[in-house]
Motif scaffolding. Structure first.
Motif, PDB file in Angstrom:
ATOM      1  N   TYR A 141      36.854  62.895  78.501  1.00  0.00           N
ATOM      2  CA  TYR A 141      36.096  63.919  77.779  1.00  0.00           C
ATOM      3  C   TYR A 141      34.676  63.976  78.320  1.00  0.00           C
ATOM      4  CZ  TYR A 141      33.850  66.490  74.043  1.00  0.00           C
ATOM      5  OH  TYR A 141      33.145  67.432  73.349  1.00  0.00           O
ATOM      6  N   GLU A 142      34.172  65.188  78.547  1.00  0.00           N
ATOM      7  CA  GLU A 142      32.804  65.354  79.047  1.00  0.00           C
ATOM      8  C   GLU A 142      31.858  65.718  77.915  1.00  0.00           C
ATOM      9  OE1 GLU A 142      32.492  68.098  82.310  1.00  0.00           O
ATOM     10  OE2 GLU A 142      33.454  66.704  83.697  1.00  0.00           O
ATOM     11  N   ILE A 143      30.794  64.945  77.802  1.00  0.00           N
ATOM     12  CA  ILE A 143      29.703  65.273  76.879  1.00  0.00           C
ATOM     13  C   ILE A 143      28.755  66.193  77.637  1.00  0.00           C
ATOM     14  CG2 ILE A 143      27.676  64.373  75.681  1.00  0.00           C
ATOM     15  CD1 ILE A 143      29.232  61.900  75.027  1.00  0.00           C
ATOM     16  N   THR A 144      28.655  67.408  77.168  1.00  0.00           N
ATOM     17  CA  THR A 144      27.789  68.395  77.822  1.00  0.00           C
ATOM     18  C   THR A 144      26.574  68.757  76.966  1.00  0.00           C
ATOM     19  OG1 THR A 144      29.083  70.218  76.902  1.00  0.00           O
ATOM     20  CG2 THR A 144      29.710  69.418  79.103  1.00  0.00           C
ATOM     21  N   MET A 145      26.594  68.327  75.698  1.00  0.00           N
ATOM     22  CA  MET A 145      25.508  68.692  74.799  1.00  0.00           C
ATOM     23  C   MET A 145      25.335  67.642  73.711  1.00  0.00           C
ATOM     24  SD  MET A 145      26.864  69.609  71.586  1.00  0.00           S
ATOM     25  CE  MET A 145      25.791  70.843  70.904  1.00  0.00           C
ATOM     26  N   MET A 146      24.175  67.702  73.066  1.00  0.00           N
ATOM     27  CA  MET A 146      23.884  66.881  71.895  1.00  0.00           C
ATOM     28  C   MET A 146      23.204  67.790  70.886  1.00  0.00           C
ATOM     29  SD  MET A 146      24.850  63.717  72.657  1.00  0.00           S
ATOM     30  CE  MET A 146      23.945  62.331  72.053  1.00  0.00           C
ATOM     31  N   GLU A 147      23.216  67.364  69.629  1.00  0.00           N
ATOM     32  CA  GLU A 147      22.558  68.119  68.572  1.00  0.00           C
ATOM     33  C   GLU A 147      21.776  67.158  67.691  1.00  0.00           C
ATOM     34  OE1 GLU A 147      25.947  69.882  66.557  1.00  0.00           O
ATOM     35  OE2 GLU A 147      25.948  68.259  65.074  1.00  0.00           O
ATOM     36  N   ARG A 148      20.849  67.724  66.901  1.00  0.00           N
ATOM     37  CA  ARG A 148      20.144  66.940  65.896  1.00  0.00           C
ATOM     38  C   ARG A 148      19.771  67.858  64.739  1.00  0.00           C
ATOM     39  NH1 ARG A 148      14.302  65.259  68.553  1.00  0.00           N
ATOM     40  NH2 ARG A 148      13.536  67.363  69.006  1.00  0.00           N
ATOM     41  N   HIS A 149      19.466  67.218  63.625  1.00  0.00           N
ATOM     42  CA  HIS A 149      19.160  67.941  62.393  1.00  0.00           C
ATOM     43  C   HIS A 149      17.762  67.538  61.917  1.00  0.00           C
ATOM     44  CE1 HIS A 149      23.348  69.028  62.551  1.00  0.00           C
ATOM     45  NE2 HIS A 149      23.657  67.746  62.646  1.00  0.00           N
ATOM     46  N   PRO A 150      16.767  68.423  62.093  1.00  0.00           N
ATOM     47  CA  PRO A 150      15.389  68.053  61.772  1.00  0.00           C
ATOM     48  C   PRO A 150      15.093  67.912  60.282  1.00  0.00           C
ATOM     49  CG  PRO A 150      15.493  70.333  62.510  1.00  0.00           C
ATOM     50  CD  PRO A 150      16.854  69.745  62.707  1.00  0.00           C
ATOM     51  N   PHE A 151      15.907  68.504  59.406  1.00  0.00           N
ATOM     52  CA  PHE A 151      15.599  68.490  57.979  1.00  0.00           C
ATOM     53  C   PHE A 151      16.508  67.588  57.158  1.00  0.00           C
ATOM     54  CE2 PHE A 151      14.079  72.867  59.156  1.00  0.00           C
ATOM     55  CZ  PHE A 151      12.740  72.528  59.163  1.00  0.00           C
ATOM     56  N   GLY A 152      17.445  66.896  57.784  1.00  0.00           N
ATOM     57  CA  GLY A 152      18.313  66.041  56.988  1.00  0.00           C
ATOM     58  C   GLY A 152      19.156  65.098  57.808  1.00  0.00           C
ATOM     59  N   SER A 153      19.479  63.970  57.182  1.00  0.00           N
ATOM     60  CA  SER A 153      20.422  63.037  57.790  1.00  0.00           C
ATOM     61  C   SER A 153      21.828  63.613  57.648  1.00  0.00           C
ATOM     62  CB  SER A 153      20.323  61.672  57.110  1.00  0.00           C
ATOM     63  OG  SER A 153      20.621  61.778  55.728  1.00  0.00           O
ATOM     64  N   GLU A 198      18.709  61.563  53.782  1.00  0.00           N
ATOM     65  CA  GLU A 198      17.356  62.088  53.974  1.00  0.00           C
ATOM     66  C   GLU A 198      17.413  63.605  53.974  1.00  0.00           C
ATOM     67  OE1 GLU A 198      15.700  58.756  57.127  1.00  0.00           O
ATOM     68  OE2 GLU A 198      16.770  60.492  57.888  1.00  0.00           O
ATOM     69  N   ILE A 199      16.559  64.225  53.181  1.00  0.00           N
ATOM     70  CA  ILE A 199      16.440  65.681  53.231  1.00  0.00           C
ATOM     71  C   ILE A 199      14.973  66.053  53.142  1.00  0.00           C
ATOM     72  CG2 ILE A 199      18.728  66.161  52.304  1.00  0.00           C
ATOM     73  CD1 ILE A 199      17.356  66.881  49.627  1.00  0.00           C
ATOM     74  N   ALA A 200      14.631  67.183  53.748  1.00  0.00           N
ATOM     75  CA  ALA A 200      13.274  67.705  53.711  1.00  0.00           C
ATOM     76  C   ALA A 200      13.354  69.218  53.589  1.00  0.00           C
ATOM     77  CB  ALA A 200      12.517  67.314  54.984  1.00  0.00           C
ATOM     78  N   GLY A 201      12.296  69.800  53.049  1.00  0.00           N
ATOM     79  CA  GLY A 201      12.212  71.245  52.943  1.00  0.00           C
ATOM     80  C   GLY A 201      12.420  71.731  51.526  1.00  0.00           C
ATOM     81  N   GLU A 202      11.662  72.733  51.177  1.00  0.00           N
ATOM     82  CA  GLU A 202      11.753  73.318  49.849  1.00  0.00           C
ATOM     83  C   GLU A 202      13.141  73.916  49.645  1.00  0.00           C
ATOM     84  OE1 GLU A 202       9.553  76.791  47.269  1.00  0.00           O
ATOM     85  OE2 GLU A 202       8.418  75.745  48.832  1.00  0.00           O
ATOM     86  N   GLY A 203      13.748  73.651  48.509  1.00  0.00           N
ATOM     87  CA  GLY A 203      15.058  74.182  48.185  1.00  0.00           C
ATOM     88  C   GLY A 203      16.213  73.408  48.795  1.00  0.00           C
ATOM     89  N   ASP A 219      25.471  65.606  53.731  1.00  0.00           N
ATOM     90  CA  ASP A 219      24.679  66.467  54.598  1.00  0.00           C
ATOM     91  C   ASP A 219      23.592  67.151  53.777  1.00  0.00           C
ATOM     92  OD1 ASP A 219      24.131  67.846  56.965  1.00  0.00           O
ATOM     93  OD2 ASP A 219      26.048  68.889  57.025  1.00  0.00           O
ATOM     94  N   ARG A 220      22.752  67.895  54.433  1.00  0.00           N
ATOM     95  CA  ARG A 220      21.705  68.687  53.784  1.00  0.00           C
ATOM     96  C   ARG A 220      22.112  70.155  53.775  1.00  0.00           C
ATOM     97  NH1 ARG A 220      18.011  72.563  55.204  1.00  0.00           N
ATOM     98  NH2 ARG A 220      15.981  72.468  54.214  1.00  0.00           N
ATOM     99  N   ASP A 221      21.826  70.808  52.649  1.00  0.00           N
ATOM    100  CA  ASP A 221      22.021  72.239  52.531  1.00  0.00           C
ATOM    101  C   ASP A 221      20.699  72.829  52.058  1.00  0.00           C
ATOM    102  OD1 ASP A 221      23.467  74.680  52.499  1.00  0.00           O
ATOM    103  OD2 ASP A 221      23.779  74.489  50.339  1.00  0.00           O
ATOM    104  N   GLY A 222      20.381  74.010  52.530  1.00  0.00           N
ATOM    105  CA  GLY A 222      19.161  74.671  52.081  1.00  0.00           C
ATOM    106  C   GLY A 222      18.581  75.543  53.169  1.00  0.00           C
ATOM    107  N   PRO A 223      17.461  76.177  52.853  1.00  0.00           N
ATOM    108  CA  PRO A 223      16.849  77.086  53.820  1.00  0.00           C
ATOM    109  C   PRO A 223      16.298  76.357  55.043  1.00  0.00           C
ATOM    110  CG  PRO A 223      15.533  76.943  51.805  1.00  0.00           C
ATOM    111  CD  PRO A 223      16.755  76.110  51.590  1.00  0.00           C
TER     112      PRO A 223
END
Length: 166
Positions: free
Chosen positions: A69-81, A47-52, A142-146
């Motif tokens: 191991y301690e999980i202290t953070m999580m991340e997400r990617h709004p413009f791509g899987s 999945e990708i979104a966004g111009e370019g 992954d997604r690449d782009g602006p």
């Protein structure tokens, strides 16, 4: 005090709210190349979104985590899987969370077998790559782009993962 999380085996049904399990699923198999090759078809769709924006393929080399191991953070990617498929023949851990009002909920931890990969859907909270026992390579789609395709959240109370039994 950290909250201890259980480690569950990775299955398509348990992982469905977060994305796709990438593995040789017999129901998707088609014979090709004159019957000499089994093709496991359409296991996930990037999945990708966004111009370019464009889909790219990378190799990530993950250093093994030390346990507990301690999980202290999580991340997400709004413009791509983002997908991870192991190349080193090693199991790995993944932690994912459902979204709760724009923040990750309590993580769920899965142990992926050496033949399994995952595709995190857009906006799925997940922990960065967690290799086990040895340096491990992963094929990453992954997604690449602006645009800023990374959002991070840091927990007030960490979550603890004990060493997985592999």
């Amino acid at each position: 005090m950290p909250i201890e999380l259980p480690i569950r085996p990775l299955t398509a049904s348990a992982f469905a709210p977060f994305g796709d399990v990438i593995e040789a699923e017999p129901s998707t198999m088609r014979l090709i190349n004159g019957g000499t090759t089994e093709r496991f078809h359409a296991l996930f769709s990037p999945e990708i979104a966004g111009e370019g924006a464009r889909v790219i393929v990378n190799i990530f080399r993950g250093q093994p985590r030390a346990f507990p191991y301690e999980i202290t953070m999580m991340e997400r990617h709004p413009f791509g899987s983002q997908s991870f498929s192991p190349l080193s023949g090693r199991p790995f851990l993944l932690a994912v969370s459902l979204d709760e009002d724009g923040k990750p909920g309590q993580p769920q931890v899965f142990l992926a077998a050496p033949h399994q990969g995952v595709n995190y859907r857009r906006n799925t909270w997940h922990h960065p790559l967690m290799a086990i026992d040895a340096v491990s390579d992963f094929l990453v789609v992954d997604r690449d782009g602006p645009g800023n395709n990374l959002e991070e959240f840091f927990f007030d109370t960490p979550f603890l993962i004990r060493e997985p039994q592999i």
